[in-house]
Every structure is written in structure tokens, then in C-alpha cells.
Design a protein around this motif. Structure first.
Motif, PDB file in Angstrom:
ATOM      1  N   THR A 196      16.726   6.477 -14.591  1.00  0.00           N
ATOM      2  CA  THR A 196      16.083   7.786 -14.746  1.00  0.00           C
ATOM      3  C   THR A 196      14.958   7.935 -13.730  1.00  0.00           C
ATOM      4  O   THR A 196      14.137   7.033 -13.569  1.00  0.00           O
ATOM      5  CB  THR A 196      15.512   7.942 -16.165  1.00  0.00           C
ATOM      6  N   LEU A 197      14.905   9.072 -13.046  1.00  0.00           N
ATOM      7  CA  LEU A 197      13.844   9.317 -12.075  1.00  0.00           C
ATOM      8  C   LEU A 197      12.538   9.582 -12.806  1.00  0.00           C
ATOM      9  O   LEU A 197      12.416  10.555 -13.547  1.00  0.00           O
ATOM     10  CB  LEU A 197      14.202  10.515 -11.186  1.00  0.00           C
ATOM     11  N   LEU A 198      11.539   8.717 -12.594  1.00  0.00           N
ATOM     12  CA  LEU A 198      10.241   8.839 -13.258  1.00  0.00           C
ATOM     13  C   LEU A 198       9.217   9.553 -12.392  1.00  0.00           C
ATOM     14  O   LEU A 198       8.296  10.196 -12.910  1.00  0.00           O
ATOM     15  CB  LEU A 198       9.697   7.446 -13.609  1.00  0.00           C
ATOM     16  N   GLY A 199       9.328   9.421 -11.092  1.00  0.00           N
ATOM     17  CA  GLY A 199       8.352   9.995 -10.171  1.00  0.00           C
ATOM     18  C   GLY A 199       8.654   9.492  -8.776  1.00  0.00           C
ATOM     19  O   GLY A 199       9.781   9.081  -8.471  1.00  0.00           O
ATOM     20  N   TYR A 200       7.633   9.490  -7.934  1.00  0.00           N
ATOM     21  CA  TYR A 200       7.825   9.112  -6.531  1.00  0.00           C
ATOM     22  C   TYR A 200       6.670   8.268  -6.020  1.00  0.00           C
ATOM     23  O   TYR A 200       5.515   8.456  -6.421  1.00  0.00           O
ATOM     24  CB  TYR A 200       7.912  10.365  -5.654  1.00  0.00           C
ATOM     25  N   ALA A 201       7.007   7.359  -5.117  1.00  0.00           N
ATOM     26  CA  ALA A 201       6.003   6.781  -4.222  1.00  0.00           C
ATOM     27  C   ALA A 201       5.834   7.796  -3.106  1.00  0.00           C
ATOM     28  O   ALA A 201       6.806   8.145  -2.424  1.00  0.00           O
ATOM     29  CB  ALA A 201       6.479   5.448  -3.679  1.00  0.00           C
ATOM     30  N   VAL A 202       4.614   8.298  -2.912  1.00  0.00           N
ATOM     31  CA  VAL A 202       4.370   9.380  -1.963  1.00  0.00           C
ATOM     32  C   VAL A 202       3.394   8.903  -0.892  1.00  0.00           C
ATOM     33  O   VAL A 202       2.283   8.465  -1.204  1.00  0.00           O
ATOM     34  CB  VAL A 202       3.800  10.630  -2.679  1.00  0.00           C
ATOM     35  N   GLN A 203       3.829   8.986   0.350  1.00  0.00           N
ATOM     36  CA  GLN A 203       2.979   8.556   1.465  1.00  0.00           C
ATOM     37  C   GLN A 203       2.205   9.766   1.980  1.00  0.00           C
ATOM     38  O   GLN A 203       2.677  10.531   2.820  1.00  0.00           O
ATOM     39  CB  GLN A 203       3.835   7.961   2.586  1.00  0.00           C
ATOM     40  N   THR A 204       1.018   9.970   1.442  1.00  0.00           N
ATOM     41  CA  THR A 204       0.229  11.138   1.820  1.00  0.00           C
ATOM     42  C   THR A 204      -0.431  10.978   3.185  1.00  0.00           C
ATOM     43  O   THR A 204      -0.621  11.963   3.901  1.00  0.00           O
ATOM     44  CB  THR A 204      -0.856  11.422   0.775  1.00  0.00           C
ATOM     45  N   ARG A 205      -0.802   9.758   3.540  1.00  0.00           N
ATOM     46  CA  ARG A 205      -1.432   9.483   4.829  1.00  0.00           C
ATOM     47  C   ARG A 205      -0.922   8.141   5.343  1.00  0.00           C
ATOM     48  O   ARG A 205      -0.554   7.269   4.572  1.00  0.00           O
ATOM     49  CB  ARG A 205      -2.967   9.444   4.701  1.00  0.00           C
ATOM     50  N   GLN A 206      -0.926   7.984   6.683  1.00  0.00           N
ATOM     51  CA  GLN A 206      -0.506   6.718   7.275  1.00  0.00           C
ATOM     52  C   GLN A 206      -1.231   6.511   8.599  1.00  0.00           C
ATOM     53  O   GLN A 206      -1.514   7.475   9.320  1.00  0.00           O
ATOM     54  CB  GLN A 206       1.009   6.703   7.501  1.00  0.00           C
ATOM     55  N   TYR A 207      -1.560   5.251   8.883  1.00  0.00           N
ATOM     56  CA  TYR A 207      -2.180   4.926  10.158  1.00  0.00           C
ATOM     57  C   TYR A 207      -1.171   5.103  11.294  1.00  0.00           C
ATOM     58  O   TYR A 207       0.024   4.850  11.128  1.00  0.00           O
ATOM     59  CB  TYR A 207      -2.669   3.473  10.171  1.00  0.00           C
ATOM     60  N   ASP A 208      -1.664   5.509  12.445  1.00  0.00           N
ATOM     61  CA  ASP A 208      -0.837   5.582  13.643  1.00  0.00           C
ATOM     62  C   ASP A 208      -0.985   4.270  14.395  1.00  0.00           C
ATOM     63  O   ASP A 208      -1.547   4.201  15.483  1.00  0.00           O
ATOM     64  CB  ASP A 208      -1.270   6.773  14.502  1.00  0.00           C
ATOM     65  N   SER A 209      -0.531   3.201  13.733  1.00  0.00           N
ATOM     66  CA  SER A 209      -0.696   1.863  14.300  1.00  0.00           C
ATOM     67  C   SER A 209       0.388   0.953  13.738  1.00  0.00           C
ATOM     68  O   SER A 209       0.705   1.023  12.546  1.00  0.00           O
ATOM     69  CB  SER A 209      -2.074   1.285  13.943  1.00  0.00           C
ATOM     70  N   PRO A 210       0.980   0.087  14.564  1.00  0.00           N
ATOM     71  CA  PRO A 210       2.008  -0.835  14.066  1.00  0.00           C
ATOM     72  C   PRO A 210       1.419  -2.041  13.330  1.00  0.00           C
ATOM     73  O   PRO A 210       2.157  -2.810  12.720  1.00  0.00           O
ATOM     74  CB  PRO A 210       2.724  -1.282  15.346  1.00  0.00           C
ATOM     75  N   ASN A 211       0.096  -2.202  13.373  1.00  0.00           N
ATOM     76  CA  ASN A 211      -0.526  -3.417  12.851  1.00  0.00           C
ATOM     77  C   ASN A 211      -1.139  -3.258  11.468  1.00  0.00           C
ATOM     78  O   ASN A 211      -1.576  -4.235  10.871  1.00  0.00           O
ATOM     79  CB  ASN A 211      -1.605  -3.909  13.824  1.00  0.00           C
ATOM     80  N   ARG A 212      -1.228  -2.046  10.964  1.00  0.00           N
ATOM     81  CA  ARG A 212      -1.778  -1.849   9.629  1.00  0.00           C
ATOM     82  C   ARG A 212      -1.146  -0.608   9.010  1.00  0.00           C
ATOM     83  O   ARG A 212      -0.658   0.267   9.731  1.00  0.00           O
ATOM     84  CB  ARG A 212      -3.298  -1.702   9.676  1.00  0.00           C
ATOM     85  N   TYR A 213      -1.151  -0.579   7.698  1.00  0.00           N
ATOM     86  CA  TYR A 213      -0.543   0.575   7.041  1.00  0.00           C
ATOM     87  C   TYR A 213      -1.247   0.858   5.726  1.00  0.00           C
ATOM     88  O   TYR A 213      -1.937   0.000   5.168  1.00  0.00           O
ATOM     89  CB  TYR A 213       0.959   0.351   6.820  1.00  0.00           C
ATOM     90  N   ILE A 214      -1.083   2.077   5.254  1.00  0.00           N
ATOM     91  CA  ILE A 214      -1.650   2.533   3.990  1.00  0.00           C
ATOM     92  C   ILE A 214      -0.561   2.511   2.935  1.00  0.00           C
ATOM     93  O   ILE A 214       0.572   2.960   3.179  1.00  0.00           O
ATOM     94  CB  ILE A 214      -2.206   3.969   4.136  1.00  0.00           C
ATOM     95  N   ASN A 215      -0.867   1.979   1.766  1.00  0.00           N
ATOM     96  CA  ASN A 215       0.106   1.970   0.674  1.00  0.00           C
ATOM     97  C   ASN A 215       0.298   3.384   0.116  1.00  0.00           C
ATOM     98  O   ASN A 215      -0.618   4.211   0.158  1.00  0.00           O
ATOM     99  CB  ASN A 215      -0.352   1.042  -0.452  1.00  0.00           C
ATOM    100  N   PRO A 216       1.461   3.668  -0.446  1.00  0.00           N
ATOM    101  CA  PRO A 216       1.682   5.005  -1.006  1.00  0.00           C
ATOM    102  C   PRO A 216       0.976   5.186  -2.347  1.00  0.00           C
ATOM    103  O   PRO A 216       0.522   4.218  -2.970  1.00  0.00           O
ATOM    104  CB  PRO A 216       3.206   5.044  -1.202  1.00  0.00           C
ATOM    105  N   LEU A 217       0.879   6.424  -2.771  1.00  0.00           N
ATOM    106  CA  LEU A 217       0.472   6.749  -4.130  1.00  0.00           C
ATOM    107  C   LEU A 217       1.720   6.822  -5.005  1.00  0.00           C
ATOM    108  O   LEU A 217       2.816   7.105  -4.525  1.00  0.00           O
ATOM    109  CB  LEU A 217      -0.249   8.095  -4.163  1.00  0.00           C
ATOM    110  N   TYR A 218       1.533   6.566  -6.297  1.00  0.00           N
ATOM    111  CA  TYR A 218       2.642   6.656  -7.242  1.00  0.00           C
ATOM    112  C   TYR A 218       2.404   7.884  -8.118  1.00  0.00           C
ATOM    113  O   TYR A 218       1.542   7.889  -8.986  1.00  0.00           O
ATOM    114  CB  TYR A 218       2.762   5.361  -8.033  1.00  0.00           C
ATOM    115  N   VAL A 219       3.163   8.917  -7.823  1.00  0.00           N
ATOM    116  CA  VAL A 219       2.944  10.245  -8.390  1.00  0.00           C
ATOM    117  C   VAL A 219       4.042  10.553  -9.400  1.00  0.00           C
ATOM    118  O   VAL A 219       5.228  10.388  -9.105  1.00  0.00           O
ATOM    119  CB  VAL A 219       2.935  11.310  -7.270  1.00  0.00           C
TER     120      VAL A 219
END
Length: 263
Positions: A196-219
Motif C-alpha cells: 500500500t502506498l503510504l507516502g513519498y520520499a521527497v527530495q525538496t533540495r539537493q547539493y550541486d556536488s558529487p561529494n555530498r547530498y541531502i537526504n529526502p523528507l518523508y512526506v
């Protein structure tokens, strides 16, 4: 805002089994589909909002902070609410309430629900939508804090969580590009059919870099909102920051109110 379902108001005196039974009742009463009195598309389109015959919808963000006693133990919750309309803050309120139970995963609303309801009761405006820092349907019994508060108040609500409480992503969520969403589906830990679909991992923002990243929100939908709309709203209301603006400002206001109390 007053309780539409006072029989479902969080009661910290209940035994754990009774709390879980109440959550199942709340989940049964919740509507995990759109029942909004406005077009959610206006939230991401100021031109559409300004050209509408109706006033822009009022969106409230809700977040909590905690206060400690002389022994250093958390003994009170401070719930902060920021109401926004057309991208502008129109009201801020908060409430402080004693904590009556310890933190127990899955029972957050019984620990923090009272100050949230107290703070929302102080609002002079009636939100068309509430965003909570916490889970909605992505919850063991489909009744996270956004669902519990949404059903009690009968207000459209969305849960925005920073970590995944339960359920399984349908694909890898690491280093997602900005704007991407990945479905979160029920597994054996959730009181609903697997898949059953409960929600989404939503990537609202992301770094413009291959060396670091922002985790998604769980909406996830809390009440009277479907999962697709919940994800759309989170993206539409996230500006320069990861959190949707009403929740981000509520988080900031909670800290400000806490400092004002000398904590």
C-alpha cells in the motif's frame, strides 16, 4: 481551532495497548485522499493565487521544542504554529504543556499532542491546511501525529518527517535529484496490506556536488489529503531550504519562543 472529535484527543493516561487501539480507530476515521476546499496548485503558483477570486489558502506549520527542568530532564513540550497566507506570515502562536509520557516510537502524538492542540486553539485564523513536523500515514498503525491531529480537528493535514519510521522505499533514495519523489509502501510493520502506498520520499533540495547530498523528507497524508498532493505541497512550499516554509518557520519560532522563556 477546536476539536471536531474530542473523543480522539490524545490521552497520556491510557495504557499502551489502549493508545494503539485508539490509533487504529483514528486511522479508520482518516481520509487519505484529497478533500480540500482550495486547489493545491495555487500553493506553488503565486500568479494563480493572485488571480483567484478567493483569498489564498492559509497554511499552518507546526513544530515542537522541549524544555528541561533543573535536573536536565525534558519535562515540557513547546508547540509552535506559524500561519502563512500567500507566502506571508500572518500569525504565530505557541503553547507549553507538561510531558506526561516518555518518548515511545509510534506514540509521539500522546506525548506532544496536548501542546499542539493548545497552540492551534490560540490561532485566530482557521488554517485550510496544516503541515506537521512528523509522520502522517507513514506510521505503524497509519496514525502518526499529522493523522491524529488532522482527524481530531478535521483539518486537511500532511506529515513531513526527516527520517523514515516504517515502510519501504520502492527504490533507492540516496542522492536523489532535486524534485524527485520515491514511493514509500507498507511492509509487515504497518497495519495495512503490504505494498500500500503510504507516502513519498521527497527530495525538496539537493547539493550541486558529487561529494555530498541531502537526504529526502518523508512526506505522507495526515487527513483529507492524498499522497500525491502531499508530495506536491511539500515541493511547492520548499523555497531555499529543505523543509517546507511553514514548517521551517515553525521550527525557528519554537527556538525563539524557547529562548524567550530563558531556556
Amino acid at each position: 481551532m477546536n476539536a471536531s472529535r474530542p473523543d480522539l484527543v490524545p490521552d497520556a493516561s491510557l495504557e499502551r495497548d489502549d493508545m494503539e487501539a485508539l490509533q487504529r480507530e483514528i486511522a479508520a476515521a482518516a481520509a487519505f485522499e484529497d478533500d480540500l476546499e482550495f486547489d493545491p496548485a495555487v500553493l506553488g503558483d503565486p500568479l494563480a493565487a493572485s488571480s483567484s477570486a478567493d483569498d489564498p489558502p492559509i497554511v499552518a506549520g507546526v513544530d515542537q521544542s522541549f524544555l528541561t527542568n533543573d535536573a536536565g530532564d525534558q519535562d515540557r513540550a513547546l508547540s509552535a504554529v506559524v500561519a502563512m497566507q500567500g507566502g506571508e506570515v500572518i500569525e504565530r502562536v505557541h503553547a507549553v504543556t507538561p510531558l506526561e509520557i516518555p518518548y515511545i516510537p509510534g506514540l509521539l502524538s500522546f506525548r506532544e499532542g496536548a501542546p499542539i492542540l493548545d497552540a492551534l486553539e490560540e490561532l485566530s485564523v482557521d488554517p485550510d491546511l496544516c503541515l506537521f513536523d512528523g509522520s502522517g500515514r507513514i506510521h505503524f498503525r497509519q496514525a502518526g501525529i499529522a493523522t491524529h491531529m488532522g482527524v481530531v480537528l478535521d483539518v486537511p493535514s500532511i506529515g513531513v518527517a526527516k527520517s523514515l519510521l516504517c515502510g519501504s522505499p520502492r527504490e533507492d533514495v540516496e542522492n536523489l535529484p532535486e524534485g524527485r519523489r520515491v514511493g514509500i509502501e507498507a511492509n509487515s510493520r504497518v497495519d495495512v496490506a503490504d505494498g500500500t502506498l503510504l507516502g513519498y520520499a521527497v527530495q525538496t533540495r539537493q547539493y550541486d556536488s558529487p561529494n555530498r547530498y541531502i537526504n529526502p523528507l518523508y512526506v505522507s497524508p495526515g487527513h483529507r489529503v492524498g499522497p500525491e498532493t502531499a508530495a506536491d505541497v511539500a515541493l511547492a512550499l520548499s523555497t531555499s531550504y529543505k523543509l517546507p516554509e511553514p514548517v521551517r518557520l515553525a521550527d525557528s519560532y519554537a527556538d525563539e519562543a524557547k529562548r524567550g522563556l530563558g531556556e
